[in-house]
Design a protein around this motif. Structure first.
Motif, short mmCIF file in Angstrom:
data_model
loop_
_atom_site.label_atom_id
_atom_site.label_comp_id
_atom_site.label_asym_id
_atom_site.label_seq_id
_atom_site.Cartn_x
_atom_site.Cartn_y
_atom_site.Cartn_z
N ASP A 27 -4.77 -0.56 7.66
CA ASP A 27 -5.67 -1.17 6.66
C ASP A 27 -5.49 -0.44 5.34
N TRP A 28 -5.56 -1.18 4.24
CA TRP A 28 -5.58 -0.57 2.92
C TRP A 28 -6.29 -1.51 1.96
N THR A 29 -6.77 -0.95 0.90
CA THR A 29 -7.48 -1.71 -0.12
C THR A 29 -6.82 -1.46 -1.46
N ASP A 30 -6.63 -2.54 -2.21
CA ASP A 30 -6.08 -2.42 -3.56
C ASP A 30 -6.82 -3.40 -4.47
N ALA A 31 -6.30 -3.65 -5.64
CA ALA A 31 -6.97 -4.52 -6.61
C ALA A 31 -7.14 -5.94 -6.08
N ALA A 32 -6.26 -6.37 -5.18
CA ALA A 32 -6.33 -7.72 -4.63
C ALA A 32 -7.31 -7.82 -3.47
N GLY A 33 -7.85 -6.71 -3.01
CA GLY A 33 -8.80 -6.71 -1.90
C GLY A 33 -8.33 -5.88 -0.72
N SER B 254 -1.39 3.74 0.18
CA SER B 254 -2.00 4.61 1.18
C SER B 254 -2.83 3.74 2.12
N ALA B 255 -2.57 3.87 3.41
CA ALA B 255 -3.27 3.04 4.40
C ALA B 255 -3.80 3.93 5.51
#
Length: 162
Positions: free
Chosen positions: A62-68, A42-43
């Motif tokens: 833009d999106w955020t996940d476990a890697a940043g 989801s972005a």
């Protein structure tokens, strides 16, 4: 001859359906293989979408996940506006990719192939049937002309006697 045409059309219909089913199965298998290599995220659209071809729009997301946090340009729907939440597909390196083909598109492709194959077969069979009838009628007409050439002098002589 009409029975042979009907048989040919029935066979063409059956083979067209099989072609459509085969096309659908192959397309779905390809989409499944593609989906194994990707995952949806989801972005948020942070840039104004712009056209990048026929029915293709690109936006900075833009999106955020476990890697940043990630920022990239990705395909978005035509109705996407600045600030909209969108689902994009990314690979293992978080690079946006073209999403797997949806099932409805696979159905449409399979249907289009089936209809095109049946239309082509129908054109070929009906054209062949029409040509065969024409050739047969020409042969019968020539036969009648030959027979008349033999009988007509006899009839003409008989008509003069009476």
């Amino acid at each position: 001859m009409p029975a042979l045409l009907a048989l040919g059309l029935a066979l063409a219909a059956a083979l067209s359906v099989l072609l459509g089913l085969f096309t659908y199965v192959v397309d779905r298998a390809s989409a499944a293989r593609q989906a194994e290599q990707l995952h949806p995220v989801s972005a948020v659209a942070v840039g104004h979408p712009f056209a990048a071809g026929v029915a293709v729009r690109i936006a900075t997301v833009d999106w955020t996940d476990a890697a940043g946090r990630h920022t990239a340009q990705a395909r978005v729907s035509a109705s996407t506006e600045l600030g909209d939440h969108v689902v994009i597909w990314v690979d293992r390196n978080d690079v946006p990719r073209v999403p797997p083909v949806p099932a409805v598109q696979s159905v449409g492709t399979a249907l289009a192939y089936s209809v095109a194959a049946f239309a082509g077969a129908t054109t070929f069979l009906v054209g062949g049937h029409a040509w065969a009838r024409y050739a047969l009628n020409k042969r019968v007409e020539r036969s009648w002309e030959q027979e008349w050439a033999l009988v007509e002098p006899e009839w003409s002589r008989w008509g003069r006697r009476g």
